[in-house]
Design an enzyme around this catalytic site. Structure first.
Site, PDB file in Angstrom:
ATOM      1  N   ASP A  83       0.875  -1.174   0.000  1.00  0.00           N
ATOM      2  CA  ASP A  83       0.000   0.000   0.000  1.00  0.00           C
ATOM      3  C   ASP A  83       0.913   1.225   0.000  1.00  0.00           C
ATOM      4  O   ASP A  83       1.478   1.587   1.031  1.00  0.00           O
ATOM      5  CB  ASP A  83      -0.914  -0.011   1.226  1.00  0.00           C
ATOM      6  CG  ASP A  83      -1.824   1.197   1.283  1.00  0.00           C
ATOM      7  OD1 ASP A  83      -2.529   1.455   0.283  1.00  0.00           O
ATOM      8  OD2 ASP A  83      -1.836   1.891   2.310  1.00  0.00           O
ATOM      9  N   GLU A 140      -1.775  -1.518  -5.212  1.00  0.00           N
ATOM     10  CA  GLU A 140      -2.960  -0.788  -5.659  1.00  0.00           C
ATOM     11  C   GLU A 140      -2.598   0.101  -6.841  1.00  0.00           C
ATOM     12  O   GLU A 140      -1.498   0.649  -6.912  1.00  0.00           O
ATOM     13  CB  GLU A 140      -3.525   0.082  -4.530  1.00  0.00           C
ATOM     14  CG  GLU A 140      -4.446  -0.665  -3.619  1.00  0.00           C
ATOM     15  CD  GLU A 140      -5.202   0.243  -2.664  1.00  0.00           C
ATOM     16  OE1 GLU A 140      -6.147  -0.250  -2.049  1.00  0.00           O
ATOM     17  OE2 GLU A 140      -4.856   1.430  -2.533  1.00  0.00           O
ATOM     18  N   ASP A 197      -2.530   1.342   7.029  1.00  0.00           N
ATOM     19  CA  ASP A 197      -1.682   1.141   5.851  1.00  0.00           C
ATOM     20  C   ASP A 197      -1.257  -0.320   5.724  1.00  0.00           C
ATOM     21  O   ASP A 197      -1.286  -0.889   4.635  1.00  0.00           O
ATOM     22  CB  ASP A 197      -0.458   2.063   5.920  1.00  0.00           C
ATOM     23  CG  ASP A 197      -0.870   3.520   6.007  1.00  0.00           C
ATOM     24  OD1 ASP A 197      -1.364   4.051   5.003  1.00  0.00           O
ATOM     25  OD2 ASP A 197      -0.717   4.109   7.093  1.00  0.00           O
TER      26      ASP A 197
END
Length: 164
Positions: free
Chosen positions: A7, A67, A140
């Protein structure tokens, strides 16, 4: 399969390593690589890259997931995030392992069942899917684990249906 989820963030880059067969998942490690916002971006990227490289060396993932870029309203924020993604993608390529890329909507839909889920909902579902006694405290790190879980289920489905 051992999967590393990432992330990306300029201040906090979350990582999560899971062991998964696509249906059941076990947490290996989750954490955050922190940088000082007052430092030059080049130094922050070095810290993030060095931290991720240590995760690669320690856990030897067979696959990684990240992502896709979240398009923030602030162009500078989007560009900084893209720099971090570039470092992460470079390290995945350097390790010679496959990389999956998923939108935040895809990750949340896969893990929570609702694409507009709040971070707390993601944390609770990650806890449930991994059978943890407590939630992963860092949003996170939890998001990174969610990305890894999303990748594990996608890869499992791909293999079952014989897709490339």
């Amino acid at each position: 399969m051992r999967i590393l989820g990432i992330d990306c963030g300029t201040e906090k880059t979350g990582f999560g390593v899971i062991q998964s067969d696509g249906r059941t998942h076990r947490l290996v490690e989750a954490g955050v690589i922190r940088t000082n916002p007052k430092d030059a971006m080049s130094h922050r990227l070095l810290i993030i890259g060095s931290g991720l490289r240590q995760v690669f060396l320690k856990h030897q993932p067979e696959s990684a997931a990240i992502e896709e870029v979240f398009y923030a309203t602030n162009v500078k924020t989007t560009l900084k995030l893209s720099h971090v993604r570039g470092v992460a993608m470079f390290l995945v390529a350097e390790a010679g392992i496959p990389l999956g890329e998923y939108s935040p909507l895809e990750v949340k839909t896969n893990v929570v069942g609702y694409g507009r889920a709040e971070k707390k909902q993601v944390q609770l579902m990650v806890q449930s899917l991994l059978g943890l006694d407590e939630i992963i405290a860092s949003e996170d790190a939890s998001d990174a684990v969610a990305v890894a879980i999303c990748h594990a289920t996608h890869e499992s489905t791909r293999v079952r249906v014989g897709a490339k």
